[in-house]
Scaffold this motif. Structure first.
Motif, PDB file in Angstrom:
ATOM      1  N   VAL A  64      -4.963  25.655  27.049  1.00 15.15           N
ATOM      2  CA  VAL A  64      -5.895  25.535  25.923  1.00 15.15           C
ATOM      3  C   VAL A  64      -5.250  24.663  24.851  1.00 15.15           C
ATOM      4  CG1 VAL A  64      -7.336  26.810  24.287  1.00 15.15           C
ATOM      5  CG2 VAL A  64      -6.640  27.912  26.423  1.00 15.15           C
ATOM      6  N   VAL A  65      -6.019  23.693  24.358  1.00 13.52           N
ATOM      7  CA  VAL A  65      -5.492  22.758  23.369  1.00 13.52           C
ATOM      8  C   VAL A  65      -6.608  22.388  22.402  1.00 13.52           C
ATOM      9  CG1 VAL A  65      -6.058  20.712  24.752  1.00 13.52           C
ATOM     10  CG2 VAL A  65      -4.158  20.623  23.108  1.00 13.52           C
ATOM     11  N   ALA A  66      -6.253  21.917  21.232  1.00 19.56           N
ATOM     12  CA  ALA A  66      -7.244  21.462  20.269  1.00 19.56           C
ATOM     13  C   ALA A  66      -7.947  20.212  20.794  1.00 19.56           C
ATOM     14  CB  ALA A  66      -6.586  21.173  18.922  1.00 19.56           C
ATOM     15  N   LYS A  67      -9.266  20.158  20.632  1.00 15.55           N
ATOM     16  CA  LYS A  67     -10.008  18.976  21.059  1.00 15.55           C
ATOM     17  C   LYS A  67      -9.477  17.722  20.371  1.00 15.55           C
ATOM     18  CE  LYS A  67     -14.585  20.684  22.429  1.00 15.55           C
ATOM     19  NZ  LYS A  67     -16.019  20.751  22.034  1.00 15.55           N
ATOM     20  N   SER A  68      -9.109  17.886  19.121  1.00 14.28           N
ATOM     21  CA  SER A  68      -8.641  16.722  18.367  1.00 14.28           C
ATOM     22  C   SER A  68      -7.368  16.129  18.959  1.00 14.28           C
ATOM     23  CB  SER A  68      -8.414  17.106  16.899  1.00 14.28           C
ATOM     24  OG  SER A  68      -7.475  18.170  16.804  1.00 14.28           O
ATOM     25  N   HIS A  69      -6.595  16.952  19.671  1.00 14.47           N
ATOM     26  CA  HIS A  69      -5.367  16.454  20.293  1.00 14.47           C
ATOM     27  C   HIS A  69      -5.678  15.541  21.481  1.00 14.47           C
ATOM     28  CE1 HIS A  69      -1.030  16.558  21.028  1.00 14.47           C
ATOM     29  NE2 HIS A  69      -1.312  16.650  22.328  1.00 14.47           N
ATOM     30  N   LEU A  70      -6.860  15.693  22.067  1.00 15.18           N
ATOM     31  CA  LEU A  70      -7.227  14.903  23.244  1.00 15.18           C
ATOM     32  C   LEU A  70      -8.111  13.709  22.897  1.00 15.18           C
ATOM     33  CD1 LEU A  70      -8.127  17.762  25.775  1.00 15.18           C
ATOM     34  CD2 LEU A  70      -5.922  16.660  25.412  1.00 15.18           C
ATOM     35  N   ARG A  71      -8.491  13.616  21.648  1.00  8.83           N
ATOM     36  CA  ARG A  71      -9.453  12.586  21.275  1.00  8.83           C
ATOM     37  C   ARG A  71      -8.936  11.196  21.639  1.00  8.83           C
ATOM     38  NH1 ARG A  71     -10.640  14.249  16.168  1.00  8.83           N
ATOM     39  NH2 ARG A  71     -12.138  15.699  17.094  1.00  8.83           N
ATOM     40  N   GLY A  72      -9.772  10.460  22.409  1.00  9.21           N
ATOM     41  CA  GLY A  72      -9.428   9.109  22.807  1.00  9.21           C
ATOM     42  C   GLY A  72      -8.410   9.020  23.929  1.00  9.21           C
ATOM     43  N   ARG A  73      -8.049  10.156  24.543  1.00 11.79           N
ATOM     44  CA  ARG A  73      -7.043  10.171  25.602  1.00 11.79           C
ATOM     45  C   ARG A  73      -7.659  10.732  26.891  1.00 11.79           C
ATOM     46  NH1 ARG A  73      -2.008  13.382  23.222  1.00 11.79           N
ATOM     47  NH2 ARG A  73      -0.963  12.339  24.973  1.00 11.79           N
ATOM     48  N   ARG A  74      -7.420  10.047  27.989  1.00 14.66           N
ATOM     49  CA  ARG A  74      -7.999  10.472  29.262  1.00 14.66           C
ATOM     50  C   ARG A  74      -6.932  10.937  30.261  1.00 14.66           C
ATOM     51  NH1 ARG A  74     -13.251   9.103  30.051  1.00 14.66           N
ATOM     52  NH2 ARG A  74     -14.214   7.729  28.510  1.00 14.66           N
ATOM     53  N   ASP A  75      -5.691  10.682  29.939  1.00 13.05           N
ATOM     54  CA  ASP A  75      -4.625  10.930  30.917  1.00 13.05           C
ATOM     55  C   ASP A  75      -3.836  12.201  30.621  1.00 13.05           C
ATOM     56  OD1 ASP A  75      -3.598   9.981  28.580  1.00 13.05           O
ATOM     57  OD2 ASP A  75      -2.028   8.749  29.511  1.00 13.05           O
ATOM     58  N   VAL A  76      -4.354  13.050  29.775  1.00 11.98           N
ATOM     59  CA  VAL A  76      -3.604  14.249  29.383  1.00 11.98           C
ATOM     60  C   VAL A  76      -3.858  15.375  30.382  1.00 11.98           C
ATOM     61  CG1 VAL A  76      -3.255  15.990  27.596  1.00 11.98           C
ATOM     62  CG2 VAL A  76      -3.717  13.609  26.949  1.00 11.98           C
ATOM     63  N   ASP A  77      -2.780  15.961  30.897  1.00 14.93           N
ATOM     64  CA  ASP A  77      -2.902  17.172  31.704  1.00 14.93           C
ATOM     65  C   ASP A  77      -1.939  18.217  31.154  1.00 14.93           C
ATOM     66  OD1 ASP A  77      -0.384  16.399  32.515  1.00 14.93           O
ATOM     67  OD2 ASP A  77      -0.946  15.973  34.588  1.00 14.93           O
ATOM     68  N   TRP A  78      -1.785  19.321  31.865  1.00 14.32           N
ATOM     69  CA  TRP A  78      -0.947  20.402  31.351  1.00 14.32           C
ATOM     70  C   TRP A  78       0.514  19.981  31.218  1.00 14.32           C
ATOM     71  CZ3 TRP A  78       3.113  22.360  34.152  1.00 14.32           C
ATOM     72  CH2 TRP A  78       3.155  22.053  35.510  1.00 14.32           C
ATOM     73  N   ARG A  79       0.965  19.103  32.090  1.00 11.80           N
ATOM     74  CA  ARG A  79       2.353  18.634  32.003  1.00 11.80           C
ATOM     75  C   ARG A  79       2.567  17.869  30.698  1.00 11.80           C
ATOM     76  NH1 ARG A  79       0.586  17.744  37.107  1.00 11.80           N
ATOM     77  NH2 ARG A  79       1.680  18.805  38.821  1.00 11.80           N
ATOM     78  N   THR A  80       1.578  17.055  30.338  1.00  9.81           N
ATOM     79  CA  THR A  80       1.666  16.304  29.079  1.00  9.81           C
ATOM     80  C   THR A  80       1.733  17.260  27.899  1.00  9.81           C
ATOM     81  OG1 THR A  80       0.275  14.604  30.124  1.00  9.81           O
ATOM     82  CG2 THR A  80       0.634  14.433  27.754  1.00  9.81           C
TER      83      THR A  80
END
Length: 321
Positions: free
Chosen positions: A174-190
């Protein structure tokens, strides 16, 4: 010092009354459908417990002595009252008037619990709902303070306790949506590289389960933030102070945060899921237990899971199973 007599054993008293009415141990045995030896032993135990002989055994057949006659005079109202209590208890049980004491882990009580209460509110049955941690609920069930319990771990070494699997749910990052904004390559390892892990406290079963799973995944994050509940945990997640590992039911419990969070799937493994069980004592509440199982699965399938899937598009299809 005079010993206080023990409370009257109603079965022994019944044997005594039958012996007085029939005039013999044999007659009492036939009346009650037991052996003569059982009648003799019951009366002997009654005399021992009360510290007094109840028959004049020099007479043939034995007749109640003074103590026996006094007991016989008092026994009628006592047995009548016992039968009345039994009848009223049976009536209450048949009518569903005795409240069912159901204990649930917090995430279940806060999500499925209201639906359970709503479902039985239109019936004669009453329900008393407790919430707590699995170890405490297991202890309460073992000590008969609860009739049924919904737990996430079976820890009772008691063959009389029935364990019915209810459902399982997957752990998700679970992560903040704002942390993923504009990013497509983020997974749990990131996430594990970029943010600290915000944990449930280790004194809870879910906290222990998640910690084992995190170690299995190789997540080595310092212990900075730990919480008993999902609300404060998600408040830090939405503030971008870290990421968390949680479950769909916990997220639904704190659903006012759903618009601000995103979930990412975690690798499948035997440690990647949390199982729920319905526990109850064998031979008791079987019918109601079946109702709870059916209602729980219906609520998950038709209410909670669809709502979560809509709010969290990345939620795995098997998140609730």
């Amino acid at each position: 010092m005079k010993r206080n007599p023990a409370p009257i054993d109603l079965r022994a008293l019944q044997a005594f009354i039958a012996a007085c009415e029939t005039g013999s141990m044999t007659g009492a045995a036939k009346q009650l459908g037991v052996t003569q030896s059982a009648i003799s032993q019951a009366i002997a135990a009654l005399e021992r417990d009360q510290g007094a002989e109840l028959f004049d055994r020099d007479s043939r057949p034995p007749r109640p002595n003074a103590a026996g006659r006094a007991l016989l005079e008092l026994a009628g109202p006592l047995m009548e009252h016992a039968l009345t209590v039994s009848a009223r208890l049976g009536d209450a049980t048949q009518a569903g008037k005795l409240p069912v004491r159901l204990g649930c882990v917090d995430s279940f009580a806060a999500t499925v619990g209201p639906e359970l209460i709503r479902a039985v509110s239109g019936t004669p049955r009453q329900i008393s709902l407790w919430s707590g941690l699995t170890p405490g609920l297991s202890r309460q069930l073992h000590e008969r303070e609860l009739d049924l319990a919904v737990c996430t771990q079976t820890t009772l070494d008691d063959a009389r306790i029935v364990e019915v699997p209810l459902f399982s749910e997957a752990f998700v990052a679970v992560v903040a949506k704002s942390h993923l904004r504009g990013r497509r390559d983020v997974d749990w390892r990131t996430l594990a590289l970029e943010l600290p892990l915000i944990r449930y406290t280790a004194r809870s079963v879910i906290g222990q389960q998640i910690e084992r799973f995190a170690r299995h995944l190789g997540i080595e994050s310092p212990r900075r933030y730990e919480f008993d509940a999902t609300d404060p945990l998600l408040s830090l997640v939405t503030a971008r102070l870290g990421f968390a590992i949680s479950t769909p039911l916990c997220l639904w419990q704190a659903r006012h945060y759903l618009k601000d969070i995103a979930v990412l799937p975690l690798p499948a493994s035997r440690l990647a899921r949390r199982d729920f069980f319905l526990l109850y004592r064998e031979g008791a509440w079987d019918e109601f237990a079946a109702e709870i199982v059916a209602l729980t699965r219906s609520v998950l399938d038709h209410s909670i899971h669809p709502a979560l899937a809509q709010a969290l598009p990345r939620l795995p299809d098997d998140a609730l199973r």
